[in-house]
Design a protein around this motif. Structure first.
Motif, PDB file in Angstrom:
ATOM      1  N   CYS A  20       0.862  -1.192   0.000  1.00  0.00           N
ATOM      2  CA  CYS A  20       0.000   0.000   0.000  1.00  0.00           C
ATOM      3  C   CYS A  20       0.900   1.243   0.000  1.00  0.00           C
ATOM      4  O   CYS A  20       1.036   1.929   1.015  1.00  0.00           O
ATOM      5  N   CYS A  32       0.436  -1.926   4.670  1.00  0.00           N
ATOM      6  CA  CYS A  32      -0.970  -1.501   4.625  1.00  0.00           C
ATOM      7  C   CYS A  32      -1.417  -1.089   6.029  1.00  0.00           C
ATOM      8  O   CYS A  32      -0.825  -1.507   7.026  1.00  0.00           O
ATOM      9  N   GLN A  71      -6.948  -5.732  -5.220  1.00  0.00           N
ATOM     10  CA  GLN A  71      -5.758  -5.278  -4.506  1.00  0.00           C
ATOM     11  C   GLN A  71      -4.493  -5.615  -5.303  1.00  0.00           C
ATOM     12  O   GLN A  71      -3.551  -4.822  -5.336  1.00  0.00           O
ATOM     13  N   ARG A  74      -4.030  -2.959  -7.833  1.00  0.00           N
ATOM     14  CA  ARG A  74      -3.535  -1.742  -7.188  1.00  0.00           C
ATOM     15  C   ARG A  74      -2.036  -1.844  -6.921  1.00  0.00           C
ATOM     16  O   ARG A  74      -1.284  -0.910  -7.190  1.00  0.00           O
TER      17      ARG A  74
END
Length: 173
Positions: A20, A32, A71, A74
């Motif tokens: 992240c 994250c 995810q 991403r």
């Protein structure tokens, strides 16, 4: 003196290992936020999925939106420096070798298409099907068969992208 690794969000997890990049997180959560269970962990060689991608039984049709693939998209978009990624499909031993081979490849290709729809360039992805040839567990139990029906992601380090199709060659569907 080696350059320090970049940490865009300042959370102490280098971008190269941060799932992240744009959000502050913790080392335990692969970069994250603590309240977000990471579904993808980035290592120097692999992308590890911590959730399943669900398909219709005996088919290559995704059952709907996939939080894991969302995810993953991403992470891939936040890490353009990553080499190509191989999406490897696997099955259990139910069915013939030929059927399992086709099904595992079709599922890997379905995951690839999903990622492309989320903006990941197709040139960074490759789909491979292995059928039941690489089990991670026994096929003698229901639990083992469930573990064998999976997708794995491997970074293709040092492997060049395939050439684009020639003008006379039709692009793959």
């Amino acid at each position: 003196m080696p350059e320090p690794e970049t940490d865009t969000d300042g959370d102490g997890v280098p971008d190269a290992l941060d799932a992240c990049v744009q959000e502050q997180g913790t080392r335990e959560q692969s970069g994250c936020p603590a309240e977000t269970r990471p579904l993808v962990t980035l290592t120097r060689e692999r992308l590890l999925l911590h959730g399943q991608v669900f398909f219709e039984p005996g088919a290559a049709t995704l059952t709907g939106a996939s939080r894991v693939l969302d995810q993953l998209a991403r992470v891939l978009l936040e890490h353009p420096e990553l080499p190509r990624v191989s999406i490897e499909g696997h099955t259990d031993t139910g069915g013939s070798d030929a059927v399992n081979q086709r099904l595992s490849l079709a599922r890997a290709e379905a995951a690839l298409r999903y990622l492309v729809q989320k903006g990941v360039p197709a040139s960074r992805l490759e789909a491979r099907g292995f059928g039941a040839r690489r089990p991670t567990s026994t096929n003698a139990t229901q639990e083992g068969r469930e573990q064998n029906r999976r997708a794995e992601l491997r970074l293709l380090i040092g492997e060049p992208a395939p050439p684009p199709p020639s003008p006379t060659q039709a692009p793959p569907d």
